[in-house]
Write a protein that holds these residues in place. Structure first.
Motif, PDB file in Angstrom:
ATOM      1  N   ASN A   2       0.853  -1.179   0.000  1.00  0.00           N
ATOM      2  CA  ASN A   2       0.000   0.000   0.000  1.00  0.00           C
ATOM      3  C   ASN A   2       0.890   1.231   0.000  1.00  0.00           C
ATOM      4  N   ILE A   3       0.579   2.202  -0.849  1.00  0.00           N
ATOM      5  CA  ILE A   3       1.322   3.441  -0.873  1.00  0.00           C
ATOM      6  C   ILE A   3       0.703   4.389   0.140  1.00  0.00           C
ATOM      7  N   ASP A   4       1.536   5.004   0.954  1.00  0.00           N
ATOM      8  CA  ASP A   4       1.086   5.932   1.984  1.00  0.00           C
ATOM      9  C   ASP A   4       0.183   7.003   1.358  1.00  0.00           C
ATOM     10  N   PRO A   5      -1.056   7.118   1.838  1.00  0.00           N
ATOM     11  CA  PRO A   5      -1.985   8.106   1.256  1.00  0.00           C
ATOM     12  C   PRO A   5      -1.437   9.531   1.270  1.00  0.00           C
ATOM     13  N   SER A   6      -0.536   9.813   2.210  1.00  0.00           N
ATOM     14  CA  SER A   6       0.019  11.168   2.284  1.00  0.00           C
ATOM     15  C   SER A   6       0.878  11.504   1.077  1.00  0.00           C
ATOM     16  N   LEU A   7       1.315  10.467   0.322  1.00  0.00           N
ATOM     17  CA  LEU A   7       2.134  10.692  -0.861  1.00  0.00           C
ATOM     18  C   LEU A   7       1.299  11.029  -2.094  1.00  0.00           C
ATOM     19  N   ALA A   8      -0.011  10.929  -1.972  1.00  0.00           N
ATOM     20  CA  ALA A   8      -0.864  11.192  -3.134  1.00  0.00           C
ATOM     21  C   ALA A   8      -0.644  12.602  -3.665  1.00  0.00           C
ATOM     22  N   ALA A  12       0.349  13.344  -7.355  1.00  0.00           N
ATOM     23  CA  ALA A  12      -0.729  13.962  -8.138  1.00  0.00           C
ATOM     24  C   ALA A  12      -1.122  15.302  -7.533  1.00  0.00           C
ATOM     25  N   PRO A  13      -0.272  16.317  -7.636  1.00  0.00           N
ATOM     26  CA  PRO A  13      -0.569  17.608  -6.998  1.00  0.00           C
ATOM     27  C   PRO A  13      -1.794  18.315  -7.562  1.00  0.00           C
ATOM     28  N   THR A  14      -2.204  17.966  -8.792  1.00  0.00           N
ATOM     29  CA  THR A  14      -3.392  18.594  -9.386  1.00  0.00           C
ATOM     30  C   THR A  14      -4.681  17.865  -9.008  1.00  0.00           C
ATOM     31  N   GLY A  15      -4.528  16.726  -8.318  1.00  0.00           N
ATOM     32  CA  GLY A  15      -5.692  15.907  -7.984  1.00  0.00           C
ATOM     33  C   GLY A  15      -5.910  14.760  -8.950  1.00  0.00           C
ATOM     34  N   LYS A  16      -5.242  14.818 -10.107  1.00  0.00           N
ATOM     35  CA  LYS A  16      -5.256  13.728 -11.073  1.00  0.00           C
ATOM     36  C   LYS A  16      -3.826  13.251 -11.309  1.00  0.00           C
ATOM     37  N   LEU A  17      -3.661  11.955 -11.517  1.00  0.00           N
ATOM     38  CA  LEU A  17      -2.343  11.378 -11.773  1.00  0.00           C
ATOM     39  C   LEU A  17      -2.094  11.401 -13.281  1.00  0.00           C
ATOM     40  N   ARG A  18      -1.221  12.281 -13.730  1.00  0.00           N
ATOM     41  CA  ARG A  18      -0.979  12.487 -15.157  1.00  0.00           C
ATOM     42  C   ARG A  18       0.160  11.586 -15.629  1.00  0.00           C
ATOM     43  N   LEU A  49      -0.905   1.779 -10.673  1.00  0.00           N
ATOM     44  CA  LEU A  49      -0.387   2.804  -9.762  1.00  0.00           C
ATOM     45  C   LEU A  49      -1.507   3.741  -9.322  1.00  0.00           C
ATOM     46  N   ALA A  50      -2.352   4.170 -10.242  1.00  0.00           N
ATOM     47  CA  ALA A  50      -3.465   5.056  -9.896  1.00  0.00           C
ATOM     48  C   ALA A  50      -4.410   4.388  -8.903  1.00  0.00           C
ATOM     49  N   GLU A  74       9.407  18.807 -17.159  1.00  0.00           N
ATOM     50  CA  GLU A  74       8.780  20.110 -16.940  1.00  0.00           C
ATOM     51  C   GLU A  74       7.593  20.029 -15.979  1.00  0.00           C
ATOM     52  N   GLU A  75       7.327  18.827 -15.456  1.00  0.00           N
ATOM     53  CA  GLU A  75       6.246  18.560 -14.503  1.00  0.00           C
ATOM     54  C   GLU A  75       4.864  18.878 -15.059  1.00  0.00           C
ATOM     55  N   ARG A  76       4.734  18.784 -16.382  1.00  0.00           N
ATOM     56  CA  ARG A  76       3.400  18.817 -16.983  1.00  0.00           C
ATOM     57  C   ARG A  76       2.746  17.449 -16.835  1.00  0.00           C
ATOM     58  N   ALA A  77       3.566  16.414 -16.659  1.00  0.00           N
ATOM     59  CA  ALA A  77       3.098  15.063 -16.333  1.00  0.00           C
ATOM     60  C   ALA A  77       3.720  14.676 -14.998  1.00  0.00           C
ATOM     61  N   ASP A  78       3.058  13.762 -14.292  1.00  0.00           N
ATOM     62  CA  ASP A  78       3.519  13.388 -12.955  1.00  0.00           C
ATOM     63  C   ASP A  78       4.502  12.227 -12.948  1.00  0.00           C
ATOM     64  N   PHE A  79       4.409  11.356 -13.915  1.00  0.00           N
ATOM     65  CA  PHE A  79       5.348  10.234 -14.000  1.00  0.00           C
ATOM     66  C   PHE A  79       5.322   9.710 -15.428  1.00  0.00           C
ATOM     67  N   GLY A  80       6.296   8.860 -15.736  1.00  0.00           N
ATOM     68  CA  GLY A  80       6.338   8.303 -17.080  1.00  0.00           C
ATOM     69  C   GLY A  80       7.131   7.018 -17.130  1.00  0.00           C
ATOM     70  N   PHE A  81       7.310   6.530 -18.336  1.00  0.00           N
ATOM     71  CA  PHE A  81       7.967   5.249 -18.598  1.00  0.00           C
ATOM     72  C   PHE A  81       9.106   5.490 -19.581  1.00  0.00           C
ATOM     73  N   PHE A  82      10.335   5.316 -19.112  1.00  0.00           N
ATOM     74  CA  PHE A  82      11.487   5.706 -19.909  1.00  0.00           C
ATOM     75  C   PHE A  82      12.602   4.677 -19.825  1.00  0.00           C
ATOM     76  N   ALA A  83      13.456   4.701 -20.826  1.00  0.00           N
ATOM     77  CA  ALA A  83      14.719   3.970 -20.726  1.00  0.00           C
ATOM     78  C   ALA A  83      15.648   4.769 -19.821  1.00  0.00           C
ATOM     79  N   ILE A  84      16.313   4.078 -18.909  1.00  0.00           N
ATOM     80  CA  ILE A  84      17.222   4.736 -17.986  1.00  0.00           C
ATOM     81  C   ILE A  84      18.405   5.316 -18.758  1.00  0.00           C
TER      82      ILE A  84
END
Length: 244
Positions: A2-8, A12-18, A49-50, A74-84
């Protein structure tokens, strides 16, 4: 887990997980042939994750890795999927990889290039997808060959053929699919890199959020979720990364 609810609020600072999704790598994300909706391993992980964060998911869809990385940087998205990659790692905190993908070279049948070692010659021009993992890697590794950047990874072979270049570099499965539609092409016999596909979040979101995302990826691997997603979407040639 379980992810700590305080990390939401960190995720997702806008209320939606982008979620930043790159459709330029069809191994991990694509559009459904009938519905047009995004689908694939990355899509399944984003939804999981959502669900754990109990927040609404919002898609941010891009056609190249560079645009997808930029959205998270640029933090227009909250997370993504990338090659390291260390360049991307200046702003993005990566998890351990969840999938490993091989990068290969493609040449013409009559090319004198037989091995990977033959590629890095001054007279060779190598097509890559602009801003892709193998663009970043080969920019560092190739000392003599010229890199020619196609607008996206799916456009690499088209650029290679249209400009009469000597080499195309990319994800093995994409090159194989393109080679089946164009006569007179062959892949070299060994990979030039292993692409480590991970999830990432901006470093400004904090160590706790980055750690939670890392733990989420490990759970998705050890539980069989990633393996099942690869099988469900018919992905061959990519393997689940080892647990850390």
């Amino acid at each position: 887990m379980n992810i700590d609810p305080s990390l939401a609020s960190a995720f997702a600072p806008t209320g939606k997980l982008r979620a930043s999704i790159n459709l330029g790598n069809p191994i991990l994300a694509n559009r459904h042939a009938q519905s047009g909706e995004p689908c694939g391993v990355s899509i399944d992980l984003a939804r999981a994750l959502a669900q754990k964060l109990n927040v609404e998911l919002e898609w941010m869809i891009f056609d190249t890795a560079a645009k997808s990385v930029e959205a998270v940087s640029e933090e227009r998205a909250d997370f993504g999927f990338f090659a390291i990659d260390p360049v991307r790692g200046e702003k993005i905190a990566f998890t351990a990889p969840y999938v490993l993908i091989e990068g290969f070279y493609l040449v013409r049948n009559d090319s004198p290039i037989r091995t990977n070692q033959d590629v890095d010659q001054a007279h060779n021009r190598v097509a890559v997808g602009k801003g892709s993992a193998y663009d970043l890697f080969l920019t560092r590794e190739l000392k003599h060959a010229q890199i020619v950047r196609a607008p996206s990874s799916p456009a690499v072979v088209h650029t290679f053929v249209e400009q009469r270049l000597e080499v195309a570099a990319g994800v093995k499965q994409q090159l194989e699919a393109d080679a089946r539609t164009i006569d007179g092409l062959r892949m070299l016999g060994e990979r030039f890199m292993v692409i480590q596909q991970a999830m990432g979040i901006h470093k400004r979101r904090g160590d706790a959020a980055a750690a939670a995302l890392g733990a989420f990826v490990e759970e998705m691997k050890t539980s069989g979720f990633v393996a099942q997603a690869l099988e469900r979407h018919g992905i061959a040639g990519a393997s689940v990364a080892p647990s850390v």
